[in-house]
Design a protein around this motif. Sequence first.
Motif, PDB file in Angstrom:
ATOM      1  N   GLY A   1       6.494   6.362   1.837  1.00 40.90           N
ATOM      2  CA  GLY A   1       6.543   5.099   2.560  1.00 40.90           C
ATOM      3  C   GLY A   1       5.509   4.140   2.021  1.00 40.90           C
ATOM      4  O   GLY A   1       4.774   4.442   1.059  1.00 40.90           O
ATOM      5  N   ALA A   2       5.453   2.968   2.646  1.00 46.24           N
ATOM      6  CA  ALA A   2       4.527   1.941   2.187  1.00 46.24           C
ATOM      7  C   ALA A   2       4.213   0.982   3.325  1.00 46.24           C
ATOM      8  O   ALA A   2       4.973   0.851   4.292  1.00 46.24           O
ATOM      9  N   LEU A   3       3.103   0.312   3.166  1.00 50.44           N
ATOM     10  CA  LEU A   3       2.725  -0.791   4.045  1.00 50.44           C
ATOM     11  C   LEU A   3       2.888  -2.075   3.238  1.00 50.44           C
ATOM     12  O   LEU A   3       2.241  -2.240   2.196  1.00 50.44           O
ATOM     13  N   MET A   4       3.764  -2.958   3.701  1.00 51.26           N
ATOM     14  CA  MET A   4       3.991  -4.222   3.022  1.00 51.26           C
ATOM     15  C   MET A   4       3.125  -5.299   3.671  1.00 51.26           C
ATOM     16  O   MET A   4       3.113  -5.448   4.902  1.00 51.26           O
ATOM     17  N   VAL A   5       2.384  -6.050   2.857  1.00 52.08           N
ATOM     18  CA  VAL A   5       1.494  -7.101   3.351  1.00 52.08           C
ATOM     19  C   VAL A   5       1.894  -8.420   2.694  1.00 52.08           C
ATOM     20  O   VAL A   5       1.533  -8.676   1.533  1.00 52.08           O
ATOM     21  N   PRO A   6       2.646  -9.281   3.377  1.00 51.39           N
ATOM     22  CA  PRO A   6       3.102 -10.537   2.761  1.00 51.39           C
ATOM     23  C   PRO A   6       1.965 -11.455   2.353  1.00 51.39           C
ATOM     24  O   PRO A   6       2.127 -12.284   1.456  1.00 51.39           O
ATOM     25  N   GLU A   7       0.805 -11.337   3.004  1.00 47.88           N
ATOM     26  CA  GLU A   7      -0.297 -12.266   2.756  1.00 47.88           C
ATOM     27  C   GLU A   7      -1.149 -11.914   1.540  1.00 47.88           C
ATOM     28  O   GLU A   7      -2.054 -12.682   1.178  1.00 47.88           O
ATOM     29  N   ASP A   8      -0.910 -10.784   0.901  1.00 45.31           N
ATOM     30  CA  ASP A   8      -1.676 -10.448  -0.304  1.00 45.31           C
ATOM     31  C   ASP A   8      -1.500 -11.546  -1.352  1.00 45.31           C
ATOM     32  O   ASP A   8      -0.446 -12.191  -1.437  1.00 45.31           O
TER      33      ASP A   8
ATOM     34  N   ASP B   1      -2.945   7.252  -3.125  1.00 45.76           N
ATOM     35  CA  ASP B   1      -3.204   8.682  -3.320  1.00 45.76           C
ATOM     36  C   ASP B   1      -3.498   9.056  -4.765  1.00 45.76           C
ATOM     37  O   ASP B   1      -3.864  10.198  -5.042  1.00 45.76           O
ATOM     38  N   THR B   2      -3.359   8.110  -5.689  1.00 45.87           N
ATOM     39  CA  THR B   2      -3.828   8.337  -7.061  1.00 45.87           C
ATOM     40  C   THR B   2      -5.039   7.468  -7.376  1.00 45.87           C
ATOM     41  O   THR B   2      -5.590   7.547  -8.482  1.00 45.87           O
TER      42      THR B   2
ATOM     43  N   TRP C   1       0.885  -1.160   0.000  1.00 44.53           N
ATOM     44  CA  TRP C   1       0.000   0.000   0.000  1.00 44.53           C
ATOM     45  C   TRP C   1       0.932   1.221   0.000  1.00 44.53           C
ATOM     46  O   TRP C   1       1.618   1.477   0.994  1.00 44.53           O
ATOM     47  N   LEU C   2       0.951   1.970  -1.081  1.00 43.05           N
ATOM     48  CA  LEU C   2       1.891   3.080  -1.235  1.00 43.05           C
ATOM     49  C   LEU C   2       1.288   4.380  -0.721  1.00 43.05           C
ATOM     50  O   LEU C   2       0.089   4.633  -0.883  1.00 43.05           O
ATOM     51  N   ALA C   3       2.157   5.226  -0.148  1.00 44.35           N
ATOM     52  CA  ALA C   3       1.722   6.529   0.369  1.00 44.35           C
ATOM     53  C   ALA C   3       2.566   7.635  -0.236  1.00 44.35           C
ATOM     54  O   ALA C   3       3.797   7.549  -0.247  1.00 44.35           O
ATOM     55  N   ARG C   4       1.898   8.670  -0.733  1.00 47.19           N
ATOM     56  CA  ARG C   4       2.584   9.853  -1.248  1.00 47.19           C
ATOM     57  C   ARG C   4       2.538  11.009  -0.257  1.00 47.19           C
ATOM     58  O   ARG C   4       3.241  12.016  -0.460  1.00 47.19           O
TER      59      ARG C   4
END
Length: 797
Positions: free
Chosen positions: A133-140, A243-244, A88-91
């Motif tokens: 920054g970003a939120l990394m989710v291994p379970e995706d 954010d886009t 999950w990307l954040a700008r």
Amino acid sequence: MSRIVIIGGGAVGLSVAHHLAARGEKDVVLLERNQLTSGTSWHAAGIVGPLRATAAMTAIASHALTLFPQLEAETGMSTGYRRTGGYWLARKPERMDELHRICAVGRHMGLAPEIVPPARVAVPQLALADHVGALMVPEDANVNPVDLCMAYARSAKSRGVTIREGAGVDRILLDGRQVTGVALSDGSTIAASRVVLCAGAWSKQLADAIGVALPLQPVEHMYIVTEPIPGLPNPFPVVRDLDTGIYVKGDAGRLVIGGFEPHAKCWNPQGPEGNRAFLELPEDWEQFTPFMEAALALVPVLAEAGIQRFMNGPESFTADTRPLVGAAPECDGLFVAAGMNSVGIMSSAGIGKVLADWVIAGEAPFDLWGIDIARVDPRTASAAHMADRMQEAVSDLFALHWPFKQPKAGRGLRTSALHERWARQGAFFGVTAGWERGLWYARDDGERNLPYSVGEQPWHAIAVREAAVMRSGAALVDLSPFTKIDLAGADALGLLQHCATANIDVANGRAVYTPFLNDRGGIEADVTVTRLAADHFRIVSGAATRQKDFAFLRRAAKGRAVTLRDVTEDYCVVGVMGGAAQAMLAAHSADDWKAFPFSTARHVIVAGVTCLATRLSFVGEPGWELMIPVAHAGTVFDALIAAGAQPLGHYALDACRIEKGYRHWGHDLGPDITPLEAGLAFTVDWSKDFRGRNALLHQRSMGLERRMVLLDVSGHPLILHDEPVSENGEVVGMTTSGARGARTGLTLALALVKIAEGEAPAQTCARSFTVHVAGQDYPARALARPPYDPSGERMNA
């Protein structure tokens, strides 16, 4: 007749069939108007994202992680399930606050998300110079929607479920309020005691015909599939550039790109193409171009890739962008799972499981209030309102979820008879439970349209100012949205004695605070019951639970000589609170306001208008709640304003209630929390029988395992709810609600924490806690008593 009929052969309906059969139900029939998956499931993107914004939705979505592999092993059919990981990307820095909070929920629920800098996003094709920054989710993961549905179908049929394709349902049959079956388009009928409506975009028409409100709107929802792109990671992670508003996922060396559009285009399922199987709508590059441009900026190699397919198909969204699941409050035997808001494939496993449990047991398996169809205000289901909401409901999925964010589209749905008068006092309105209500009261233009914040709230100083009025003056509080239900009849007392933990057999004019419980001892409703006569009671609860509470009482009243009437909009309710409340009311009334004990009610005349005055307070100040017929409410309001009363907004109200440790249903109280755990044992009359009593007796004998505490949190973080509470590095609970006190200045949070066997409240207060808020830890201590007027001396004066 114990047959269960499921309407709809998409992922959700087939999952319900699978889970019902797995639970041992032998007479289940699934009806699909065309072919399985032919509505919307077939064109879904197939993203599996177990991490959601709340604990309940994360629990539901995470069921896919075990069920999808299990289905493959059981049926021998591939579902295409493959774990890919995701980001999950954040700008924006403010987005990181939200991601930190979601990360904490995920970890608490057993997932392994991690906050990472852009440099740790392991997708070399992404241009991340503008990201923070970003939120990394291994379970995706990914799954093939059609293959998944075929596996559900094989599993269900192997356990005896009958699946009929080409079997359109014309209407749902009722006898009074009880479902009795369905009528098919070919003129035949199927008898059933329970019907499960999972028809996606086509659910609303069937619900409308029997008076069940479904705020559901299909829209054109689109994505593109590229031609193969050399050098992509295998597997390619699911990427959400929040954010886009776009997502990117891999598909056998290609990329799938989609987005969540503002001003989504409504689609009519009853139109000329509504019954066409596997419908594809025309390409719409005008609508999709902003997403394509965002994707090109994020993944520059797309400039060299061709487009293999443009997919535009109908997808259903709801007014609040949350699913509609559970037992319809308007009738009995009808269960709904609709409005998946584009996450139906990933949610199908968990939604199917919880709804199957709900159908069998007759009540939700755990607290699902956030998606419960009983939360629906019927007015939101109108075509005009839903069309308005589509201006932002779809894009809200990826939009920044600011704390206290207010919708812009579809406003003004419910207003009290005093709305214009509150507006003239400077009200800045927000929507609470569907009602327009003054969040705060501005003195000038500079105090209106204040910016959102993830930290200190810009309206807090106004809330402090409004609360300060009550020290020596009188504040007026808009309480009109309260749910008000009149119960009368020979069996009225008996019904309430069965539902309520407290003794309701009190003198006329007494107001009794009490929970209503389920069989597990959990709190289904949080109400005040006023006895108006021997066989006449008025039940008041929160605005959000209006449909739920009425349905609860209606079902409990079956076979009893009672009448129920919703009188919510017959009255305005104005709280008159503060040190001058008594004198102000006495100046406009000949009634005796001194000999007026707490928790009593009586009819009075204020400014020449007969009102029902109740001595209660949710702000912890001396005062009364005036229930005034709407036709005359303005007269009373004007007289009190002329006498110097000042308005107090909804945010100030919450900032005062937390200082008294008052609980709020939907956050602090719910069907999984008992009165003993919530600190409401004082509401329980053990000498009488009531629903849930046996569960409470068992809990009392075994001892509590968790307790609700009021925490004083150092450092003034913004407490919302669901923040982890730790002790010695171990998570021992979660906050349920919080606010910055308007009179004490303390940052306070209610939290449900684990306790040791036999642990006394004083021992809990001696422990040292830490609250984790948006990536930071803050020390907290449990308070033995509320910090404002702990003895209640001021409030009861």
